[in-house]
Structures are given as C-alpha cells and as structure tokens.
Motif scaffolding. Sequence first.
Motif, short mmCIF file in Angstrom:
data_model
loop_
_atom_site.label_atom_id
_atom_site.label_comp_id
_atom_site.label_asym_id
_atom_site.label_seq_id
_atom_site.Cartn_x
_atom_site.Cartn_y
_atom_site.Cartn_z
N VAL A 94 0.88 -1.19 0.07
CA VAL A 94 -0.04 0.07 -0.05
C VAL A 94 1.00 1.23 0.04
N ALA A 95 1.80 1.18 0.94
CA ALA A 95 2.63 2.43 0.85
C ALA A 95 3.75 2.79 -0.41
N ALA A 96 3.92 1.59 -1.09
CA ALA A 96 4.49 1.76 -2.22
C ALA A 96 3.77 2.37 -3.28
N ASN A 97 2.49 2.31 -3.07
CA ASN A 97 1.52 3.00 -4.20
C ASN A 97 1.16 4.55 -3.88
N LEU A 98 1.58 4.77 -2.60
CA LEU A 98 1.12 6.28 -2.16
C LEU A 98 2.39 7.28 -1.74
N ILE A 99 3.71 6.61 -1.55
CA ILE A 99 4.88 7.38 -1.15
C ILE A 99 5.21 8.44 -2.17
N ASP A 100 5.27 8.04 -3.47
CA ASP A 100 5.59 8.96 -4.53
C ASP A 100 5.00 10.28 -4.60
N ALA A 101 3.58 10.06 -4.59
CA ALA A 101 2.71 11.31 -4.44
C ALA A 101 2.90 12.22 -3.26
N LEU A 102 3.11 11.53 -2.13
CA LEU A 102 3.47 12.33 -0.86
C LEU A 102 4.72 12.97 -1.04
N ALA A 103 5.72 12.29 -1.53
CA ALA A 103 7.05 13.05 -1.68
C ALA A 103 7.01 14.17 -2.57
N ASP A 104 6.06 13.82 -3.68
CA ASP A 104 6.27 15.17 -4.72
C ASP A 104 5.62 16.23 -4.25
N GLN B 298 22.82 1.33 -10.90
CA GLN B 298 22.89 1.45 -12.51
C GLN B 298 21.85 2.53 -12.77
N ASP B 299 20.74 2.35 -12.26
CA ASP B 299 19.79 3.15 -12.54
C ASP B 299 18.64 3.18 -11.55
N ALA B 300 18.64 4.14 -10.58
CA ALA B 300 17.69 4.35 -9.25
C ALA B 300 16.12 4.31 -9.88
N GLU B 301 15.74 5.14 -11.06
CA GLU B 301 14.60 5.08 -11.46
C GLU B 301 14.03 3.62 -11.99
N GLN B 302 14.90 3.13 -12.60
CA GLN B 302 14.59 1.65 -13.18
C GLN B 302 14.53 0.82 -11.93
N ALA B 303 15.28 0.95 -10.90
CA ALA B 303 15.07 0.06 -9.63
C ALA B 303 13.70 0.25 -9.22
N ILE B 304 13.28 1.56 -8.93
CA ILE B 304 12.01 1.67 -8.23
C ILE B 304 11.02 1.15 -9.24
N ARG B 305 10.87 1.30 -10.48
CA ARG B 305 9.94 0.77 -11.41
C ARG B 305 9.76 -0.66 -11.14
N PHE B 306 11.02 -1.47 -11.12
CA PHE B 306 10.97 -2.70 -10.81
C PHE B 306 10.52 -3.07 -9.63
N VAL C 18 7.34 -5.56 -9.11
CA VAL C 18 7.45 -6.94 -7.91
C VAL C 18 6.14 -7.00 -7.02
N PHE C 19 5.80 -5.71 -6.51
CA PHE C 19 4.94 -5.64 -5.58
C PHE C 19 3.59 -6.03 -6.39
N ARG C 20 3.16 -5.56 -7.58
CA ARG C 20 2.05 -5.75 -8.24
C ARG C 20 2.06 -7.26 -8.75
N ALA C 21 2.98 -7.81 -9.09
CA ALA C 21 3.09 -9.07 -9.48
C ALA C 21 2.44 -9.85 -8.43
N GLU D 3 9.74 -6.05 -17.41
CA GLU D 3 10.18 -4.70 -17.47
C GLU D 3 11.01 -4.41 -18.36
N GLY D 4 11.45 -5.30 -19.26
CA GLY D 4 12.53 -5.02 -20.16
C GLY D 4 13.77 -5.03 -19.62
N ILE D 5 14.04 -5.70 -18.52
CA ILE D 5 15.31 -5.53 -17.84
C ILE D 5 16.11 -7.02 -18.39
N ASP D 6 17.40 -7.03 -18.53
CA ASP D 6 18.07 -8.11 -18.77
C ASP D 6 18.04 -9.22 -17.59
#
Length: 200
Positions: free
Chosen positions: A18-28, A101-109, A113-116, A137-140
């Motif tokens: 639940v927090a993973a779905n809400l934290i970005d909007a709060l931070a923004d 390597q890519d923090a934004e990619q790590a967050i998307r991943f 994972v949570f959604r999966a 997610e297009g990751i190797d």
Amino acid sequence: MPEPIDFYFDFSSPYSYVAANLIDALADRHIRSVTWRPILLGPVFEVSGNRPLNAQPMKGDYMRHDVPRLCRRHGIPFAWPEPFPIATVAAARAVYALWDQDAEQAIRFAKAVFRAYFANGRNIGETDGVLAVAADEGIDAAALGQAIQDPAIKARTKAAVDHAIKLKVCGAPFFLVDEEPFWGVDRLPLMDEWMARGGW
C-alpha cells in the motif's frame, strides 16, 4: 532540495505494498525524492521480538480485513496471494543490484514486483519469479540473475538490513524523514503534516 525520504519495506508486507503506491505522491508534494530500501523482516523480528501479523491471533484476521479495505479506499489493485508470506531475499537483492545503475529503473522494478505479488498473484518468493518480472519490465534477466548471486550484492543486502536494524527500523513500511522515524502506512498523513510544518 530537501533530503530524500527513506522508505524501508519488505516485498512480503501488504502494508508496504500500500505504501509503495502512495509514497511518491506524498514525496512530490514536498519536492522530495524517495530512496527505496528493501529489507527482510525476518532478521528485524529476531531483534524486535515481533512476529508476522498473519501468525498472530486476531491481528492476522484484522490485517486480512484491513488491507483490502485500504486498497479499495485508494484504488489499488489487490488480491491475497498464495503462498503468503514468502521469502523476499532475491527480490531485495535485485533492487540493490539495479539501484546503482539506474535508481528510477530500480523503483519501477520494485513497484512491478509488488504488483506481481499482491495484484496478480505471482510467486516472487523464488529467483525465477523475480527474474520473470524483470523480463516483463525490459530488464536483462540473465544479467540480473547473475547479480543476485554476486557475493558483493549478497553482502550489500545483508549490510542494508543490519543498518536498518541499527537505525531501529522495527517493521515495514518504515520511513525516515530528516532522521525522524515513522512506522506504518497509517503514518503517511502524519508525515505529510510533519513535512508541511517543518516538524514540531
């Protein structure tokens, strides 16, 4: 720029989902970024003396009622996965392997994972399940699979959990805002006010 919000979570924690779905909007709203820090609740519970909620009479029943209610409230897709809970060390290592390597990619991943697990019922408790999400997610996936087994990534993940315990991260989700601790997804409104007012 204000300091990032540190977000400690375990992929097997429904409240972390639940927090993973809400934290970005709060931070923004407060012009902050979020540093996603996967941990393992098993070692945390060994120190805190706590147990998983599903293993606790009454609290486990409440959680099974509360989490779907929270998700309905916020429009977050949710279905109780089986098996539950699961080991999440492979998923945690994968996030740390991707982060440098890519923090934004790590967050998307991490979000994928949570959604999966909590929306689509896929077992991410095994390395193959984690790598399947990465491939989606297009990751190797092959490279990530090697990274998960890298002794340096294993050591980094262990060190991250040990450091979280040292900081008294006692559960998940757990947040640090300018070193001020907040435990639980229900503390997000309090965090919002804390950042708006500059503390009290």
